[in-house]
Design a protein around this motif. Sequence first.
Motif, PDB file in Angstrom:
ATOM      1  N   UNK A 116      62.421  37.570  48.921  1.00  0.00           N
ATOM      2  CA  UNK A 116      63.326  38.617  48.488  1.00  0.00           C
ATOM      3  C   UNK A 116      62.714  39.533  47.442  1.00  0.00           C
ATOM      4  N   UNK A 117      61.571  39.153  46.890  1.00  0.00           N
ATOM      5  CA  UNK A 117      60.903  39.973  45.883  1.00  0.00           C
ATOM      6  C   UNK A 117      60.119  41.077  46.583  1.00  0.00           C
ATOM      7  N   UNK A 118      60.196  42.286  46.059  1.00  0.00           N
ATOM      8  CA  UNK A 118      59.431  43.383  46.635  1.00  0.00           C
ATOM      9  C   UNK A 118      57.956  43.192  46.313  1.00  0.00           C
ATOM     10  N   UNK A 119      57.119  43.323  47.317  1.00  0.00           N
ATOM     11  CA  UNK A 119      55.673  43.225  47.131  1.00  0.00           C
ATOM     12  C   UNK A 119      55.015  44.302  47.974  1.00  0.00           C
ATOM     13  N   UNK A 120      53.902  44.822  47.488  1.00  0.00           N
ATOM     14  CA  UNK A 120      53.170  45.859  48.214  1.00  0.00           C
ATOM     15  C   UNK A 120      52.733  45.312  49.569  1.00  0.00           C
ATOM     16  N   UNK A 121      52.941  46.110  50.616  1.00  0.00           N
ATOM     17  CA  UNK A 121      52.531  45.706  51.958  1.00  0.00           C
ATOM     18  C   UNK A 121      51.126  46.227  52.190  1.00  0.00           C
ATOM     19  N   UNK A 122      50.193  45.547  51.571  1.00  0.00           N
ATOM     20  CA  UNK A 122      48.789  45.927  51.656  1.00  0.00           C
ATOM     21  C   UNK A 122      47.974  44.642  51.615  1.00  0.00           C
ATOM     22  N   UNK A 123      46.847  44.635  52.281  1.00  0.00           N
ATOM     23  CA  UNK A 123      45.990  43.450  52.280  1.00  0.00           C
ATOM     24  C   UNK A 123      45.403  43.259  50.880  1.00  0.00           C
ATOM     25  N   UNK A 124      45.473  42.037  50.376  1.00  0.00           N
ATOM     26  CA  UNK A 124      44.904  41.708  49.073  1.00  0.00           C
ATOM     27  C   UNK A 124      43.975  40.501  49.205  1.00  0.00           C
ATOM     28  N   UNK A 125      43.109  40.342  48.243  1.00  0.00           N
ATOM     29  CA  UNK A 125      42.180  39.212  48.177  1.00  0.00           C
ATOM     30  C   UNK A 125      42.165  38.691  46.740  1.00  0.00           C
ATOM     31  N   UNK A 126      43.195  37.947  46.349  1.00  0.00           N
ATOM     32  CA  UNK A 126      43.296  37.503  44.957  1.00  0.00           C
ATOM     33  C   UNK A 126      42.223  36.480  44.572  1.00  0.00           C
ATOM     34  N   UNK A 127      41.753  36.604  43.332  1.00  0.00           N
ATOM     35  CA  UNK A 127      40.777  35.653  42.815  1.00  0.00           C
ATOM     36  C   UNK A 127      40.861  35.578  41.302  1.00  0.00           C
ATOM     37  N   UNK A 128      40.306  34.507  40.761  1.00  0.00           N
ATOM     38  CA  UNK A 128      40.242  34.291  39.318  1.00  0.00           C
ATOM     39  C   UNK A 128      38.889  33.664  39.006  1.00  0.00           C
ATOM     40  N   UNK A 129      38.279  34.101  37.909  1.00  0.00           N
ATOM     41  CA  UNK A 129      37.030  33.513  37.431  1.00  0.00           C
ATOM     42  C   UNK A 129      37.302  32.897  36.066  1.00  0.00           C
ATOM     43  N   UNK A 130      36.925  31.618  35.919  1.00  0.00           N
ATOM     44  CA  UNK A 130      37.201  30.859  34.701  1.00  0.00           C
ATOM     45  C   UNK A 130      35.890  30.349  34.117  1.00  0.00           C
ATOM     46  N   UNK A 131      35.764  30.473  32.805  1.00  0.00           N
ATOM     47  CA  UNK A 131      34.608  29.913  32.095  1.00  0.00           C
ATOM     48  C   UNK A 131      35.039  28.602  31.453  1.00  0.00           C
ATOM     49  N   UNK A 132      34.331  27.521  31.753  1.00  0.00           N
ATOM     50  CA  UNK A 132      34.589  26.203  31.172  1.00  0.00           C
ATOM     51  C   UNK A 132      33.489  25.934  30.151  1.00  0.00           C
ATOM     52  N   UNK A 133      33.846  25.799  28.894  1.00  0.00           N
ATOM     53  CA  UNK A 133      32.876  25.607  27.823  1.00  0.00           C
ATOM     54  C   UNK A 133      32.415  24.155  27.730  1.00  0.00           C
ATOM     55  N   UNK A 134      31.851  23.675  28.815  1.00  0.00           N
ATOM     56  CA  UNK A 134      31.328  22.309  28.895  1.00  0.00           C
ATOM     57  C   UNK A 134      30.399  22.239  30.099  1.00  0.00           C
ATOM     58  N   UNK A 135      29.422  21.351  30.041  1.00  0.00           N
ATOM     59  CA  UNK A 135      28.529  21.127  31.179  1.00  0.00           C
ATOM     60  C   UNK A 135      28.881  19.839  31.920  1.00  0.00           C
ATOM     61  N   UNK A 136      30.018  19.215  31.579  1.00  0.00           N
ATOM     62  CA  UNK A 136      30.462  18.021  32.298  1.00  0.00           C
ATOM     63  C   UNK A 136      30.851  18.406  33.730  1.00  0.00           C
ATOM     64  N   UNK A 137      30.778  17.462  34.652  1.00  0.00           N
ATOM     65  CA  UNK A 137      31.236  17.748  36.020  1.00  0.00           C
ATOM     66  C   UNK A 137      32.711  18.168  36.017  1.00  0.00           C
ATOM     67  N   UNK A 138      33.059  19.029  36.954  1.00  0.00           N
ATOM     68  CA  UNK A 138      34.411  19.583  37.038  1.00  0.00           C
ATOM     69  C   UNK A 138      35.087  19.083  38.305  1.00  0.00           C
ATOM     70  N   UNK A 139      36.350  18.700  38.171  1.00  0.00           N
ATOM     71  CA  UNK A 139      37.178  18.331  39.314  1.00  0.00           C
ATOM     72  C   UNK A 139      38.393  19.237  39.311  1.00  0.00           C
ATOM     73  N   UNK A 140      38.662  19.852  40.470  1.00  0.00           N
ATOM     74  CA  UNK A 140      39.790  20.784  40.592  1.00  0.00           C
ATOM     75  C   UNK A 140      40.890  20.096  41.387  1.00  0.00           C
ATOM     76  N   UNK A 141      42.093  20.152  40.865  1.00  0.00           N
ATOM     77  CA  UNK A 141      43.235  19.616  41.613  1.00  0.00           C
ATOM     78  C   UNK A 141      44.358  20.614  41.647  1.00  0.00           C
TER      79      UNK A 141
END
Length: 141
Positions: A116-141
């Motif tokens: 029901x929310x109005x949204x632009x009717x256009x193709x999008x490619x959403x993304x996010x870039x995150x900096x993690x201030x550690x060199x430990x292995x990363x697990x994404x959930x």
Amino acid sequence: MKRIVVLVCVLVLVSCSSTKTKDNSTDLYKVLISSEYGGGSFQFYEIITEQKEFNMMLGDDELKKLIKPTDIQTANFILLNLGEKSSGGYSVEVVKVEELSDKIMVTVKEIAPQSGQLAATVMTNPYTVVKINSKKPIEIK
């Protein structure tokens, strides 16, 4: 009356503490870029730990303003890409980053436009870039 004034002054002085607790979770990570446009055509999450992958990030005009060439020595990066979407209103958000003894746990949430929310009717490619201030292995959930 003097007792009340003295009591109020003592309470004010006691309640004003010179020590502050610091939330280190925000020091652990930083969202560098989040956009509806510019991501890849398919969904993937990539953890960037290698110099050659990092060099590709340094080639991006927006990212090179936010990172230093030496950051790869002390930090890892995550590219969260949602792929091609048929309308606006999609995004990916970092909900929580937790440092454990052996790894970094990153919880992400995909956001879709509400029905029901109005949204632009256009193709999008959403993304996010995150900096993690550690060199430990990363697990994404």
